[in-house]
Design an enzyme around this catalytic site. Structure first.
Site, PDB file in Angstrom:
ATOM      1  N   ASP A   1     -50.662  39.139 -13.208  1.00  0.00           N
ATOM      2  CA  ASP A   1     -49.769  40.218 -13.629  1.00  0.00           C
ATOM      3  C   ASP A   1     -50.048  40.592 -15.087  1.00  0.00           C
ATOM      4  OD1 ASP A   1     -48.177  39.999 -11.096  1.00  0.00           O
ATOM      5  OD2 ASP A   1     -47.843  38.007 -11.923  1.00  0.00           O
TER       6      ASP A   1
ATOM      7  N   HIS B   1     -43.016  35.861 -10.149  1.00  0.00           N
ATOM      8  CA  HIS B   1     -44.217  36.573  -9.685  1.00  0.00           C
ATOM      9  C   HIS B   1     -43.834  37.333  -8.416  1.00  0.00           C
ATOM     10  CE1 HIS B   1     -48.210  37.632  -8.472  1.00  0.00           C
ATOM     11  NE2 HIS B   1     -48.023  37.033  -7.313  1.00  0.00           N
TER      12      HIS B   1
HETATM   13  P1  NAI Z   1     -56.131  33.046   2.769  1.00  0.00           P
HETATM   14  O1  NAI Z   1     -55.240  33.165   3.951  1.00  0.00           O
HETATM   15  O2  NAI Z   1     -57.474  33.665   2.786  1.00  0.00           O
HETATM   16  O3  NAI Z   1     -56.347  31.497   2.429  1.00  0.00           O
HETATM   17  C1  NAI Z   1     -55.323  30.567   2.435  1.00  0.00           C
HETATM   18  C2  NAI Z   1     -55.910  29.257   2.934  1.00  0.00           C
HETATM   19  O4  NAI Z   1     -54.927  28.245   2.772  1.00  0.00           O
HETATM   20  C3  NAI Z   1     -56.300  29.269   4.413  1.00  0.00           C
HETATM   21  O5  NAI Z   1     -57.656  28.889   4.532  1.00  0.00           O
HETATM   22  C4  NAI Z   1     -55.364  28.236   5.028  1.00  0.00           C
HETATM   23  O6  NAI Z   1     -55.974  27.520   6.083  1.00  0.00           O
HETATM   24  C5  NAI Z   1     -55.060  27.350   3.834  1.00  0.00           C
HETATM   25  N1  NAI Z   1     -53.844  26.550   3.936  1.00  0.00           N
HETATM   26  C6  NAI Z   1     -52.662  26.881   4.495  1.00  0.00           C
HETATM   27  N2  NAI Z   1     -51.796  25.852   4.430  1.00  0.00           N
HETATM   28  C7  NAI Z   1     -52.430  24.855   3.790  1.00  0.00           C
HETATM   29  C8  NAI Z   1     -52.083  23.520   3.433  1.00  0.00           C
HETATM   30  N3  NAI Z   1     -50.887  23.010   3.738  1.00  0.00           N
HETATM   31  N4  NAI Z   1     -52.990  22.772   2.772  1.00  0.00           N
HETATM   32  C9  NAI Z   1     -54.205  23.248   2.483  1.00  0.00           C
HETATM   33  N5  NAI Z   1     -54.606  24.499   2.813  1.00  0.00           N
HETATM   34  C10 NAI Z   1     -53.731  25.283   3.466  1.00  0.00           C
HETATM   35  O7  NAI Z   1     -55.259  33.574   1.525  1.00  0.00           O
HETATM   36  P2  NAI Z   1     -55.757  33.945   0.053  1.00  0.00           P
HETATM   37  O8  NAI Z   1     -56.106  35.372  -0.012  1.00  0.00           O
HETATM   38  O9  NAI Z   1     -56.752  32.949  -0.399  1.00  0.00           O
HETATM   39  O10 NAI Z   1     -54.379  33.782  -0.757  1.00  0.00           O
HETATM   40  C11 NAI Z   1     -53.770  32.518  -0.896  1.00  0.00           C
HETATM   41  C12 NAI Z   1     -52.375  32.646  -1.487  1.00  0.00           C
HETATM   42  O11 NAI Z   1     -52.409  33.200  -2.794  1.00  0.00           O
HETATM   43  C13 NAI Z   1     -51.414  33.533  -0.697  1.00  0.00           C
HETATM   44  O12 NAI Z   1     -50.163  32.865  -0.623  1.00  0.00           O
HETATM   45  C14 NAI Z   1     -51.254  34.760  -1.571  1.00  0.00           C
HETATM   46  O13 NAI Z   1     -50.012  35.386  -1.371  1.00  0.00           O
HETATM   47  C15 NAI Z   1     -51.352  34.134  -2.936  1.00  0.00           C
HETATM   48  N6  NAI Z   1     -51.689  35.049  -4.043  1.00  0.00           N
HETATM   49  C16 NAI Z   1     -51.078  34.822  -5.249  1.00  0.00           C
HETATM   50  C17 NAI Z   1     -51.365  35.592  -6.356  1.00  0.00           C
HETATM   51  C18 NAI Z   1     -50.696  35.327  -7.670  1.00  0.00           C
HETATM   52  O14 NAI Z   1     -50.918  36.096  -8.607  1.00  0.00           O
HETATM   53  N7  NAI Z   1     -49.878  34.295  -7.856  1.00  0.00           N
HETATM   54  C19 NAI Z   1     -52.329  36.692  -6.250  1.00  0.00           C
HETATM   55  C20 NAI Z   1     -52.950  36.830  -4.959  1.00  0.00           C
HETATM   56  C21 NAI Z   1     -52.624  36.030  -3.896  1.00  0.00           C
END
Ligand code: NAI
Length: 335
Positions: free
Chosen positions: A159, A187
């Site tokens: 952000d 966030h």
């Molecule tokens: P993605 O769906 O591509 O990857 C998430 C991965 O986490 C998947 O491979 C899944 O199998 C794994 N996963 C789920 N539960 C798990 C657990 N208990 N232990 C280990 N691995 C687990 O999603 P992406 O694009 O990588 O985003 C991840 C997160 O980041 C989302 O929650 C998204 O909302 C968040 N995010 C946060 C931002 C921020 O600024 N704080 C910015 C962009 C995304």
């Protein structure tokens, strides 16, 4: 390399994980003097993807990369961890109630907090990226009673960087000239991107905007264009790109940890950390603040004057965080 660090990435088989791993292995997280041991934590259905990334890490022959372990066992993933990037989470799906969302994340972050408590290194630093990031950090911290709570942070650097990008464009000023932007609160769409204290080339940003647009139009631009655009940028990226922010989220994660470890040098930045009561934010609530990193610790920037508008926006976002915390407490997720 003079030292060796263990970096654990959860959700390492996902999109942000893929964008993070190669930058960490190349030395961009901890610098050129620190060799890295990577631990990739996934759930069983994400293991193959993480294993594939591990093969590509091997094929990249990074001189600083000492080892890569892929596992679905949180205890071994966090054993000896110096840095934990908690990316894997359960984001809100269509029609998902907030209670279900928080319960699903409790099931992820409570055991991970316990694993960090049991096995992480004494100097462990945690940043939660997976949403709802602030509250997930609180849950993990609540299950790690032996780890100082200020080691559990949540990412609002994306952000912050988005705010810099918007200001740079509006003022025709390189990002390197901008200082002291702040993100306050959650966030989420209630966050408050604050430029009241920001400067560009040493001059107050608000003054520059007033010169450019006139006083009334500058105020309107901040309130009706800048703030909502930063707060809702995630949705804009999804609409334009057809997929959520990935590389910019990974980049912000790297910025957060490298500043935490190495210190901030160009004014302050923003990070969500447990409040010490500063600015009337209830103690312990994981909320974003303007922060500096000094001697390896985040310090909340003190003494900033907040006008009525800022106070109202911060209070609104903090109220949302309190609601999330109460919901999580009701579910028994705060221990
Ligand atoms: P993605 O769906 O591509 O990857 C998430 C991965 O986490 C998947 O491979 C899944 O199998 C794994 N996963 C789920 N539960 C798990 C657990 N208990 N232990 C280990 N691995 C687990 O999603 P992406 O694009 O990588 O985003 C991840 C997160 O980041 C989302 O929650 C998204 O909302 C968040 N995010 C946060 C931002 C921020 O600024 N704080 C910015 C962009 C995304």
């Amino acid at each position: 390399a003079n030292s060796l660090a263990t970096v654990t990435i959860t959700g390492a088989g996902g999109q942000i994980g893929y964008a993070l791993l190669f930058r960490i292995a190349s030395g961009q997280l901890l610098g050129p003097d620190t060799a890295v041991r990577l631990r990739l934590l996934e759930i069983p259905q994400g293991l193959r993807s993480a294993e594939g990334a591990a093969l590509e890490l091997q094929d990249s022959a990074f001189p600083l990369l000492q080892s890569v372990d892929v596992t679905d066992d949180a205890a071994s993933a966090f054993d000896g961890a110096n840095v934990g990037l908690l990316v894997g989470s359960r984001p809100r799906g269509p029609g998902m109630e907030r209670g279900d969302l928080l319960a699903a994340n409790g099931a992820i972050f409570a055991p991970q907090g316990a694993a960090i408590n049991a096995g992480a290194a004494d100097d462990v630093r945690i940043v939660v990226v997976g949403n709802p990031a602030n509250t997930n950090a609180s849950i993990a911290s609540a299950h790690a009673p032996d780890v100082p709570c200020e080691r559990f942070t949540a990412l609002t650097r994306l952000d912050h960087n988005r705010a810099l990008g918007q200001l740079s464009e509006a003022l025709h000023t390189p990002v390197s000239q901008l200082r002291d932007v702040s993100i306050w609160g959650n966030h989420s769409a209630t966050q408050f991107p604050d430029i009241a204290h920001a400067t560009a080339g040493g001059r107050p940003v608000v003054e520059l905007l007033e010169e450019q647009l006139g006083a009334d139009a500058a105020r309107e631009w901040i309130r009706d264009v800048f703030i909502p655009r930063v707060a809702k940028r995630g949705a804009e990226i999804i609409e334009v790109r057809g997929s959520s922010s990935v590389a910019s989220a990974a980049n912000a994660t790297i910025d957060h940890v490298s500043d935490w470890v190495s210190g901030t040098t160009h004014g302050w930045t923003s990070a969500a950390l447990p409040s010490d009561g500063s600015y009337g934010v209830p103690e312990g609530l994981v909320s974003s603040f303007p922060v500096e990193s000094i001697d390896g610790q985040w310090r909340i920037v003190q003494g900033l004057e907040l006008d009525a508008f800022a106070r109202e926006r911060i209070d609104a976002s903090v109220a949302e965080l309190i609601e999330e915390r109460e919901a999580v407490r009701t579910l028994g997720l705060l221990g």
